[in-house]
Structures are given as structure tokens and as C-alpha cells.
Design a protein around this motif. Structure first.
Motif, PDB file in Angstrom:
ATOM      1  N   ILE A  46       0.832  -1.204   0.000  1.00 19.76           N
ATOM      2  CA  ILE A  46       0.000   0.000   0.000  1.00 19.76           C
ATOM      3  C   ILE A  46       0.868   1.256   0.000  1.00 19.76           C
ATOM      4  N   MET A  47       1.960   1.237   0.750  1.00 17.15           N
ATOM      5  CA  MET A  47       2.837   2.400   0.812  1.00 17.15           C
ATOM      6  C   MET A  47       3.500   2.670  -0.535  1.00 17.15           C
ATOM      7  N   SER A  48       3.783   1.626  -1.301  1.00 19.83           N
ATOM      8  CA  SER A  48       4.335   1.844  -2.644  1.00 19.83           C
ATOM      9  C   SER A  48       3.294   2.505  -3.541  1.00 19.83           C
ATOM     10  N   TYR A  49       2.026   2.135  -3.385  1.00 18.33           N
ATOM     11  CA  TYR A  49       0.960   2.791  -4.153  1.00 18.33           C
ATOM     12  C   TYR A  49       0.822   4.255  -3.737  1.00 18.33           C
ATOM     13  N   ASP A  50       0.948   4.527  -2.449  1.00 17.87           N
ATOM     14  CA  ASP A  50       0.887   5.901  -1.959  1.00 17.87           C
ATOM     15  C   ASP A  50       1.978   6.758  -2.591  1.00 17.87           C
ATOM     16  N   ARG A  51       3.195   6.238  -2.657  1.00 17.93           N
ATOM     17  CA  ARG A  51       4.306   6.985  -3.272  1.00 17.93           C
ATOM     18  C   ARG A  51       4.083   7.140  -4.781  1.00 17.93           C
ATOM     19  N   TYR A  52       3.488   6.127  -5.400  1.00 14.47           N
ATOM     20  CA  TYR A  52       3.190   6.210  -6.845  1.00 14.47           C
ATOM     21  C   TYR A  52       2.204   7.338  -7.127  1.00 14.47           C
ATOM     22  N   VAL A  53       1.139   7.402  -6.334  1.00 16.76           N
ATOM     23  CA  VAL A  53       0.133   8.443  -6.544  1.00 16.76           C
ATOM     24  C   VAL A  53       0.721   9.818  -6.253  1.00 16.76           C
ATOM     25  N   ALA A  54       1.533   9.923  -5.182  1.00 12.82           N
ATOM     26  CA  ALA A  54       2.100  11.212  -4.786  1.00 12.82           C
ATOM     27  C   ALA A  54       3.025  11.777  -5.854  1.00 12.82           C
ATOM     28  N   ILE A  55       3.759  10.927  -6.552  1.00 11.09           N
ATOM     29  CA  ILE A  55       4.762  11.410  -7.515  1.00 11.09           C
ATOM     30  C   ILE A  55       4.249  11.380  -8.954  1.00 11.09           C
ATOM     31  N   CYS A  56       3.500  10.361  -9.300  1.00  5.95           N
ATOM     32  CA  CYS A  56       3.032  10.234 -10.689  1.00  5.95           C
ATOM     33  C   CYS A  56       1.696  10.926 -10.927  1.00  5.95           C
ATOM     34  N   LYS A  57       0.879  11.093  -9.896  1.00  2.99           N
ATOM     35  CA  LYS A  57      -0.422  11.759 -10.041  1.00  2.99           C
ATOM     36  C   LYS A  57      -0.608  12.787  -8.922  1.00  2.99           C
ATOM     37  N   PRO A  58       0.287  13.756  -8.819  1.00  2.00           N
ATOM     38  CA  PRO A  58       0.242  14.691  -7.678  1.00  2.00           C
ATOM     39  C   PRO A  58      -1.030  15.527  -7.629  1.00  2.00           C
ATOM     40  N   LEU A  59      -1.607  15.862  -8.787  1.00  2.00           N
ATOM     41  CA  LEU A  59      -2.813  16.694  -8.796  1.00  2.00           C
ATOM     42  C   LEU A  59      -4.029  15.941  -8.261  1.00  2.00           C
ATOM     43  N   HIS A  60      -3.992  14.612  -8.313  1.00  3.93           N
ATOM     44  CA  HIS A  60      -5.120  13.799  -7.837  1.00  3.93           C
ATOM     45  C   HIS A  60      -4.842  13.175  -6.470  1.00  3.93           C
ATOM     46  N   TYR A  61      -3.697  13.519  -5.869  1.00  2.00           N
ATOM     47  CA  TYR A  61      -3.291  12.859  -4.620  1.00  2.00           C
ATOM     48  C   TYR A  61      -4.303  13.094  -3.497  1.00  2.00           C
ATOM     49  N   GLY A  62      -4.750  14.335  -3.347  1.00  4.42           N
ATOM     50  CA  GLY A  62      -5.701  14.641  -2.280  1.00  4.42           C
ATOM     51  C   GLY A  62      -7.017  13.907  -2.440  1.00  4.42           C
ATOM     52  N   THR A  63      -7.412  13.643  -3.704  1.00  2.00           N
ATOM     53  CA  THR A  63      -8.674  12.946  -3.956  1.00  2.00           C
ATOM     54  C   THR A  63      -8.520  11.441  -3.771  1.00  2.00           C
ATOM     55  N   LEU A  64      -7.433  10.882  -4.333  1.00  9.09           N
ATOM     56  CA  LEU A  64      -7.236   9.433  -4.288  1.00  9.09           C
ATOM     57  C   LEU A  64      -6.818   8.938  -2.910  1.00  9.09           C
ATOM     58  N   MET A  65      -6.118   9.785  -2.155  1.00  3.42           N
ATOM     59  CA  MET A  65      -5.595   9.358  -0.850  1.00  3.42           C
ATOM     60  C   MET A  65      -6.144  10.244   0.259  1.00  3.42           C
ATOM     61  N   ASP A  66      -7.474  10.368   0.315  1.00  5.54           N
ATOM     62  CA  ASP A  66      -8.068  11.133   1.408  1.00  5.54           C
ATOM     63  C   ASP A  66      -8.057  10.298   2.692  1.00  5.54           C
ATOM     64  N   SER A  67      -8.474  10.885   3.784  1.00  5.63           N
ATOM     65  CA  SER A  67      -8.348  10.229   5.087  1.00  5.63           C
ATOM     66  C   SER A  67      -9.143   8.924   5.174  1.00  5.63           C
ATOM     67  N   SER A  68     -10.342   8.920   4.642  1.00  6.44           N
ATOM     68  CA  SER A  68     -11.155   7.696   4.708  1.00  6.44           C
ATOM     69  C   SER A  68     -10.536   6.571   3.888  1.00  6.44           C
ATOM     70  N   THR A  69      -9.967   6.917   2.732  1.00  8.33           N
ATOM     71  CA  THR A  69      -9.311   5.905   1.902  1.00  8.33           C
ATOM     72  C   THR A  69      -8.095   5.327   2.610  1.00  8.33           C
ATOM     73  N   CYS A  70      -7.307   6.186   3.254  1.00  8.49           N
ATOM     74  CA  CYS A  70      -6.114   5.727   3.966  1.00  8.49           C
ATOM     75  C   CYS A  70      -6.477   4.792   5.110  1.00  8.49           C
ATOM     76  N   VAL A  71      -7.510   5.163   5.875  1.00  4.59           N
ATOM     77  CA  VAL A  71      -7.943   4.316   6.987  1.00  4.59           C
ATOM     78  C   VAL A  71      -8.444   2.972   6.466  1.00  4.59           C
ATOM     79  N   THR A  72      -9.192   3.003   5.369  1.00  5.51           N
ATOM     80  CA  THR A  72      -9.705   1.761   4.788  1.00  5.51           C
ATOM     81  C   THR A  72      -8.573   0.864   4.309  1.00  5.51           C
ATOM     82  N   MET A  73      -7.568   1.443   3.654  1.00  6.23           N
ATOM     83  CA  MET A  73      -6.449   0.657   3.147  1.00  6.23           C
ATOM     84  C   MET A  73      -5.627   0.068   4.290  1.00  6.23           C
ATOM     85  N   ALA A  74      -5.383   0.860   5.334  1.00  9.01           N
ATOM     86  CA  ALA A  74      -4.641   0.336   6.484  1.00  9.01           C
ATOM     87  C   ALA A  74      -5.427  -0.778   7.178  1.00  9.01           C
TER      88      ALA A  74
END
Length: 321
Positions: free
Chosen positions: A115-143
Motif C-alpha cells: 500500500i505504501m508503494s501505491y501511496d508513493r506512486y500516486v504522490a509522484i506520478c499523479k500529484p494533482l489527484h493525490y488529495g482525492t485518491l488518498m483522502d483520510s477515509s481511503t487511507c484508513v480503509t487501506m490500512a
């Protein structure tokens, strides 16, 4: 021949035969254990208390530190107790419990690293969508998915392994109850079900591994295309610690479980087990803090706060008579 119904305890592999070496190993493991507890506790406290670290990356880092604490606390205390009291025994229920929790924390950590590798992928490859794809509820669900999947996987493995009839004694050639060593004690005609489960596990682990590799290929391609040297340095500073943790974790675990039987020996198995059970939980806090100024500053604040509270505690103050 003994069977599982007649086995009340297992005999673990001693870390040394000489009493002096056993005591030396006890103090060495105690120092490593305390270092791992301190490092991961500082990381957990720093992330939880510092609002600047309330981001997806550090939320997952908090979960990683908790899993590392659980993983090393499952194996080392029993090994230290056996070395201190010069014993090898662990009860049947104790072995099954250790087996379950170790596999739970280990598999959940592997899923979390994916999951952390996906987080880094979204942060660097899709920075404009990072806040949408990795919001707090999504992070809690993934963890929660990582913890829950690890729990179910461990429960399935433990139930399958300890339901097998054991007809090859009760001597476990490892310092804790490990999957391959328990399977070696089972009757050869009864472990087909466990073989199927191992194949399923290998397929699941391979899928996560391919996902991690593919994520980092995309990350490095995106970083190399960045025009700013500062941007490349910042991207690498957030990705390299995670990549180092993943590499250390996977290399030791994969080699321990996938090495040829011709290379297997009690001493080699012991060294590999120490590498993947002790080294990652101890070094992960150092790896994540060495190249990360935010984590360094947060840990420094926690330590300063703890020292100031200790100094100002009434029990440390001298009162005039």
C-alpha cells in the motif's frame, strides 16, 4: 511415533550450547529489543502528536511502526527468556499463539508495504489527484484492509498447520515457531492441504511484489523526467527510505522461505530468521528518519518534551527541609 494429540510442548533451537554464550545472547537480544522498542515508539508518538505529520505517508509509517513492534515482540521475548533460564521448551498453545501473531504481523506488514508503494506512486506520478485518491477515509480503509487481511491469512495458516498430525517429534529447529519448521514435523501424507495453502501464499506474495516493482518503475521514470533538481531530490528523499525497507524485508523473507533445501542448515536458518525478524523492525526507524527532516524534527520534539517533563516532575525536584 508421537502425534499431535500427545505433544504438549515443543523444543526450540537454543541460540548457543555454552551457558556463557547464552547469557551473552540474552544481553545482546535485550539491547536490540529495547532499541527497536525505543525507535518505533518514538516514530509512533512523533507521527501521532505532530500535526505536520498527519499525512497519508506518515499515517502508513505509524502503522508500520506498530506492526514492527508487534513482530519483534512476538519472537524475541521468548528467545531471551529461554536464553536467560537455560530452557528450550514452549507449550503447544504457546507455539500456536506465537505462530499466529508472528504470521499476522509479518503478512500485514507486507500488505502495508505494498500500500505504501501505491501511496508513493500516486504522490509522484499523479500529484494533482493525490488529495482525492488518498483522502483520510481511503487511507484508513487501506490500512484496515492490510491489518484485516493479515489477520485472516494468519488465522487460516495457523488453523491449517496446527490441525496437521505431527509424527516427527517435537524438536523445532528454529528459535521460534516458524512455518517451515512446524511443517517438517508433520506426517508426509497429510500436508497436501498446507502445500496448496503455501502455493496460494506464494502467488499472493508474488502479486504484491510485482505491484511494488511496477510502482517503483513508474516512480523512477516520473522522477527522471522532472526538470527541477530540487524536485528530484525531494521525490527521492521520500521514496528511497521506503524502497530500502521493502528491499531489506523482501530479500531476507524470500531467501529464508524460498532457498533450496540443499542450502538449509540449522545455523543458516537461524541467521536468516534473525535477519528478517530482528533487523527490519530495528532499522526501519533509522532508515525513515535519516533522510527525512520532518521526522527528525518531530522525534526531536518528542524527546525534548519527555526530557522536560522528567526534569519538571516533582519526584526529581529537591525540596528544602
Amino acid at each position: 511415533m508421537p502425534n499431535s494429540s500427545s505433544i504438549n510442548e515443543f523444543l526450540l533451537l537454543p541460540l548457543a550450547d555454552m551457558r556463557q554464550l547464552q547469557l551473552l545472547h540474552f544481553w545482546l537480544l535485550l539491547g536490540i529489543y529495547l532499541a527497536a522498542l525505543l525507535g518505533n515508539s518514538l516514530i509512533s508518538t512523533a507521527v501521532a502528536c505532530d500535526r505536520c505529520l498527519h499525512t497519508p505517508m506518515y499515517f502508513f509509517l505509524l502503522n508500520l511502526a506498530l506492526l514492527d513492534l508487534g513482530c519483534i515482540s512476538t519472537t524475541l521475548p521468548k528467545a531471551m527468556a529461554n536464553a536467560l533460564w537455560d530452557t528450550r521448551a514452549i507449550s503447544y498453545a504457546g507455539c500456536a499463539t506465537q505462530f499466529f501473531f508472528f504470521l499476522f504481523f509479518l503478512s500485514a506488514e507486507y500488505f502495508l508495504l505494498t500500500i505504501m508503494s501505491y501511496d508513493r506512486y500516486v504522490a509522484i506520478c499523479k500529484p494533482l489527484h493525490y488529495g482525492t485518491l488518498m483522502d483520510s477515509s481511503t487511507c484508513v480503509t487501506m490500512a484496515a484492509a492490510a491489518w484485516g487481511t493479515g489477520f485472516l491469512y494468519s488465522l487460516m495458516h495457523t488453523a491449517s498447520t496446527f490441525s496437521l498430525p505431527l509424527c516427527r517429534g517435537n524438536v523445532v529447529n528454529q528459535f521460534f515457531c516458524e512455518i517451515p519448521q512446524i511443517l517438517k514435523l508433520s506426517c508426509p501424507e497429510s500436508n497436501l492441504r498446507e502445500v496448496v495453502l503455501v502455493i496460494f501464499s506464494a502467488s499472493l506474495a508474488s502479486g504484491c511484489f510485482v505491484f511494488i516493482v511496477a510502482s517503483y518503475v513508474q516512480i523512477f521514470l516520473a522522477v527522471l523526467r522532472m526538470p527541477s533538481e530540487h524536485g528530484r531530490h525531494k521525490a527521492f528523499s521520500t521514496c528511497l527510505p521506503h524502497l530500502a525497507v521493502v528491499s531489506m524485508f523482501l530479500s531476507t523473507v524470500f531467501y529464508a522461505y524460498l532457498k533450496p533445501f540443499s542450502l538449509s542448515s540449522p545455523s543458516m536458518d537461524l541467521i536468516l530468521a534473525l535477519l528478517y525478524t530482528v533487523v527490519p523492525p530495528t532499522l526501519n526507524p533509522l532508515i525513515y528518519s535519516m533522510r527525512n527532516r520532518e521526522v527528525k524534527d518531530a522525534v526531536r520534539k518528542v524527546m525534548t518534551r519527555c526530557v522536560s517533563k522528567a526534569v519538571n516532575c516533582p519526584c526529581f525536584q529537591i525540596h528544602d527541609m
